[in-house]
Structure formats: structure tokens, C-alpha cells
Design an enzyme around this catalytic site. Structure first.
Site, PDB file in Angstrom:
ATOM      1  N   SER A 190      -3.394  -0.278  14.433  1.00 19.51           N
ATOM      2  CA  SER A 190      -4.048   1.019  14.671  1.00 19.51           C
ATOM      3  C   SER A 190      -4.445   1.105  16.135  1.00 19.51           C
ATOM      4  O   SER A 190      -4.753   0.071  16.754  1.00 19.51           O
ATOM      5  CB  SER A 190      -5.316   1.119  13.809  1.00 19.51           C
ATOM      6  OG  SER A 190      -6.082   2.257  14.178  1.00 19.51           O
ATOM      7  N   VAL A 246      -3.395  -7.353  -1.900  1.00 15.46           N
ATOM      8  CA  VAL A 246      -2.860  -8.185  -0.808  1.00 15.46           C
ATOM      9  C   VAL A 246      -3.887  -9.191  -0.285  1.00 15.46           C
ATOM     10  O   VAL A 246      -3.520 -10.115   0.446  1.00 15.46           O
ATOM     11  CB  VAL A 246      -2.304  -7.334   0.364  1.00 15.46           C
ATOM     12  CG1 VAL A 246      -1.131  -6.480  -0.081  1.00 15.46           C
ATOM     13  CG2 VAL A 246      -3.400  -6.503   1.028  1.00 15.46           C
ATOM     14  N   TYR A 303     -13.328  -2.658  11.459  1.00 15.62           N
ATOM     15  CA  TYR A 303     -11.942  -2.178  11.291  1.00 15.62           C
ATOM     16  C   TYR A 303     -11.149  -2.479  12.562  1.00 15.62           C
ATOM     17  O   TYR A 303     -10.028  -2.996  12.510  1.00 15.62           O
ATOM     18  CB  TYR A 303     -11.969  -0.674  11.008  1.00 15.62           C
ATOM     19  CG  TYR A 303     -10.613  -0.026  10.853  1.00 15.62           C
ATOM     20  CD1 TYR A 303      -9.904  -0.111   9.664  1.00 15.62           C
ATOM     21  CD2 TYR A 303     -10.048   0.691  11.907  1.00 15.62           C
ATOM     22  CE1 TYR A 303      -8.667   0.499   9.525  1.00 15.62           C
ATOM     23  CE2 TYR A 303      -8.817   1.299  11.781  1.00 15.62           C
ATOM     24  CZ  TYR A 303      -8.122   1.206  10.582  1.00 15.62           C
ATOM     25  OH  TYR A 303      -6.892   1.812  10.460  1.00 15.62           O
ATOM     26  N   GLY A 357       0.830  -1.217   0.000  1.00 14.16           N
ATOM     27  CA  GLY A 357       0.000   0.000   0.000  1.00 14.16           C
ATOM     28  C   GLY A 357       0.852   1.251   0.000  1.00 14.16           C
ATOM     29  O   GLY A 357       0.598   2.199   0.738  1.00 14.16           O
ATOM     30  N   ALA A 358       1.871   1.244  -0.889  1.00 10.57           N
ATOM     31  CA  ALA A 358       2.901   2.297  -0.831  1.00 10.57           C
ATOM     32  C   ALA A 358       2.592   3.493  -1.732  1.00 10.57           C
ATOM     33  O   ALA A 358       3.432   4.368  -1.902  1.00 10.57           O
ATOM     34  CB  ALA A 358       4.253   1.705  -1.216  1.00 10.57           C
ATOM     35  N   SER A 359       1.394   3.561  -2.296  1.00  7.04           N
ATOM     36  CA  SER A 359       1.127   4.606  -3.294  1.00  7.04           C
ATOM     37  C   SER A 359       0.928   5.988  -2.697  1.00  7.04           C
ATOM     38  O   SER A 359       1.111   6.987  -3.383  1.00  7.04           O
ATOM     39  CB  SER A 359      -0.112   4.242  -4.115  1.00  7.04           C
ATOM     40  OG  SER A 359      -1.285   4.382  -3.347  1.00  7.04           O
ATOM     41  N   ASN A 390       1.425  -2.450   5.356  1.00  6.70           N
ATOM     42  CA  ASN A 390       0.750  -1.162   5.563  1.00  6.70           C
ATOM     43  C   ASN A 390      -0.598  -1.084   4.846  1.00  6.70           C
ATOM     44  O   ASN A 390      -1.476  -0.316   5.265  1.00  6.70           O
ATOM     45  CB  ASN A 390       1.683  -0.045   5.072  1.00  6.70           C
ATOM     46  CG  ASN A 390       0.962   1.262   4.888  1.00  6.70           C
ATOM     47  OD1 ASN A 390       0.745   2.013   5.846  1.00  6.70           O
ATOM     48  ND2 ASN A 390       0.537   1.558   3.649  1.00  6.70           N
ATOM     49  N   ALA A 396     -11.761  -4.773  14.760  1.00  2.32           N
ATOM     50  CA  ALA A 396     -11.557  -6.224  14.851  1.00  2.32           C
ATOM     51  C   ALA A 396     -10.395  -6.653  13.959  1.00  2.32           C
ATOM     52  O   ALA A 396      -9.566  -7.494  14.345  1.00  2.32           O
ATOM     53  CB  ALA A 396     -12.839  -6.950  14.447  1.00  2.32           C
ATOM     54  N   ILE A 423      -4.097  10.232  11.721  1.00  2.00           N
ATOM     55  CA  ILE A 423      -3.078  10.702  10.784  1.00  2.00           C
ATOM     56  C   ILE A 423      -3.779  11.281   9.553  1.00  2.00           C
ATOM     57  O   ILE A 423      -4.707  10.657   9.015  1.00  2.00           O
ATOM     58  CB  ILE A 423      -2.158   9.541  10.339  1.00  2.00           C
ATOM     59  CG1 ILE A 423      -1.626   8.746  11.546  1.00  2.00           C
ATOM     60  CG2 ILE A 423      -1.020  10.073   9.465  1.00  2.00           C
ATOM     61  CD1 ILE A 423      -0.664   9.458  12.448  1.00  2.00           C
TER      62      ILE A 423
END
Ligand SMILES: NC(=O)c1ccc[n+]([C@@H]2O[C@H](COP(=O)([O-])OP(=O)(O)OC[C@H]3O[C@@H](n4cnc5c(N)ncnc54)[C@H](O)[C@@H]3O)[C@@H](O)[C@H]2O)c1
Length: 250
Positions: A142, A64, A155, A11-13, A90, A157, A188
Site C-alpha cells: 500500500s 492466512v 497498518y 482475500g479473493a471474495s 492480497n 508498519a 481504492i
């Protein structure tokens, strides 16, 4: 030949993932950048920025949550870079919705990407890490997985699952020189973070709840991830670190 360490960031975009990829490159890593095909433009830009720092960067499209795509990605990365030193899981999604009325497919999607995705990426690289008796695995969980917020039960969970999985994996792979730790970002400012921040009142409330009295930037997450990805943390495993400016105190 380079003696750089190699890291995969999923998820590096954009957002936290792009910041981590750049931050690791600044610390001397070559970086494999994972993301979805619809993010190709952004991924290419991150790769260009990393190459400008003198490090190697390659882009690998893979969802993923798709086993076949994850295994193909792992094979391609190991072929191209010959080794993997660090994995940063990530990639993640957040679909807001209260429990009563939450569609089953929203539950499944969030669990598939956030929890199962991390598991499958790790599993695809474990043989290579075990063969070298070395590995650093950093899972982005998180603070939502510790206390959470309304409309984010699924989320929460999924992130709690990541933390539980990481604690057990740390025990399984510790004898092979592999560490597994979690970073728990707070609020964030990213595309995802905007879900929590669109309403100015909600944003102010989060700011007031935060000891450092500000919302985080993606760059705030980089240092702790780099620590767990490095040998500075060689004797630390199975841990979760809140990177939230002081919201959750445990
Ligand atoms: N922003 C926050 O406030 C916050 C707080 C706590 C945790 N996090 C976590 O940090 C991570 C990054 O979030 P962000 O805020 O940068 O969000 P973002 O939405 O900006 O970025 C998420 C990235 O994951 C990618 N992605 C989504 N599904 C994917 C899939 N199936 N396969 C591959 N890539 C996929 C997206 O394309 C994007 O690059 C996530 O795991 C998120 O849960 C974020």
C-alpha cells in the site's frame, strides 16, 4: 488437459482481490480463490464468474494468519491444480486507531494478517516453485506503507514489512527463477477503502491530492498485478509499484 497458468489470489471474495482473480482469468489463468468461510457466498460467485470465462476456479477457505490452515490450503491447491505459477497476496485488514491507546490486539491482528500472512502463504508454496524453477509472487502492499495516514500507523508498519520482506525474498529466490514484486494501491473504492472515503471532505481531499483527480476502482489495480504475474516482467524483481493515480511520487 489445459496448459493454463495457475494463480492463487488470497482475500479473493470482494474488492481488489475479486477484481484481480477475474482479471487473471480473463488473461487465461486458472485461479485458486482463497478467503474466509464467512465470505463463502461471494467466493462462490467469483468462482462462477471465472468458470463462465472458460477457466478453472476453486475456492479454498483459510485464514492466512493461521499456519495450519495455510499449509492445508497449499497442499490442497497443489493436489488439485498440480502446480502454482503465481501467488497474489492480497488478503488484508485495516483497523483504524491512533497510536496512543491502540490496543495491542489491533496491532497483532493487522501484523498477523497483512505481514505474517503473506510470509506464511509464500513459504508454503516455495518448495513447489523451487522444484519447477519458476514462480511469480505479487504482494499487495500500500502507499500507506510509504507515507501513510493518521490512525494507520500499525497498518503502515505491516505494509512496510511486506515491502522489506519482498526485497530480501527476491534476492533469495531469484536464482531459482522466482520473482517477487509489490503493488502499492492508493485510495481504492472497496469495503476497506470506505474507511478513508466515508467523510465527503476527506474523499475530496484525497481526490485533490491525486494527479489523475479521481478515486481508484479495484479494476485499476489489475493490470499492474497481471504484469508482475506474467512473463512480461521476467527481468523485474524486488520492486514496488505505486498504483495510486499519482499521490506518491517515489
Ligand atoms: N482499498 C484501498 O484503498 C487499499 C489501498 C491500499 C492497499 N489496499 C490493500 O489491498 C488489499 C485488498 O483490500 P480491499 O480494499 O479489496 O479490502 P476488502 O476489505 O474489500 O477485501 C479484503 C479481503 O481480504 C479478506 N481477508 C481478510 N482477512 C483475511 C484472512 N485472515 N484470511 C483470508 N482472507 C482475509 C477479506 O475477506 C476480503 O476478501 C489489502 O491487502 C489492502 O490492504 C487497499
Amino acid at each position: 488437459m489445459t496448459d493454463s497458468k495457475t494463480a492463487l489470489v488470497t482475500g479473493a471474495s470482494r474488492g481488489i482481490g475479486a477484481a484481480i482473480a477475474l482479471g487473471l482469468a480473463q488473461r487465461g489463468y486458472d485461479v485458486a480463490l482463497n478467503g474466509l468461510p464467512n465470505q463463502d457466498h461471494n467466493l462462490s460467485q467469483v468462482a462462477t464468474d471465472i468458470r463462465a470465462l472458460g477457466q478453472r476456479a476453486e475456492v479454498y477457505h483459510a485464514d492466512v494468519s493461521n499456519h495450519t490452515q495455510v499449509n492445508s490450503m497449499a497442499a490442497a491447491i497443489l493436489h488439485d491444480f498440480a502446480k502454482i505459477d503465481a501467488i497474489v497476496n492480497n488478503a488484508g485488514i485495516l483497523i483504524a486507531g491512533a497510536v496512543d491507546g491502540l490496543p495491542e490486539d489491533a496491532w497483532d491482528s493487522v501484523m498477523d494478517v497483512n505481514a505474517k500472512g503473506s510470509f506464511m502463504v509464500i513459504q508454503s508454496f516455495l518448495p513447489a516453485m523451487k522444484a519447477r524453477n519458476y514462480g511469480r509472487i505479487v504482494n499487495i502492499a500500500s502507499i500507506g506503507g510509504k507515507h501513510g495516514a493518521p490512525e494507520q500507523a500499525h497498518y503502515s508498519a505491516s505494509k512496510a514489512a511486506v515491502m522489506g520482506f519482498s526485497r530480501v525474498l527476491a534476492q533469495e529466490v531469484g536464482p531459482m527463477g522466482i520473482t517477487v514484486n509489490c503493488v502499492c494501491p492508493g485510495i481504492i473504492l472497496t469495503e476497506m477503502g470506505r474507511v478513508n472515503l466515508e467523510d465527503p471532505q476527506v474523499r475530496n481531499a484525497w481526490q485533490e491530492k491525486t494527479a489523475l483527480a479521481r478515486i481508484g476502482d479495484p479494476e485499476d489495480v489489475v493490470g499492474p498485478v497481471a504484469f508482475f504475474a506474467s512473463d512480461e516482467s521476467a527481468f523485474v524483481t524486488g520492486q514496488t509499484l505505486n498504483v495510486d493515480g499519482g499521490i506518491v511520487f517515489s
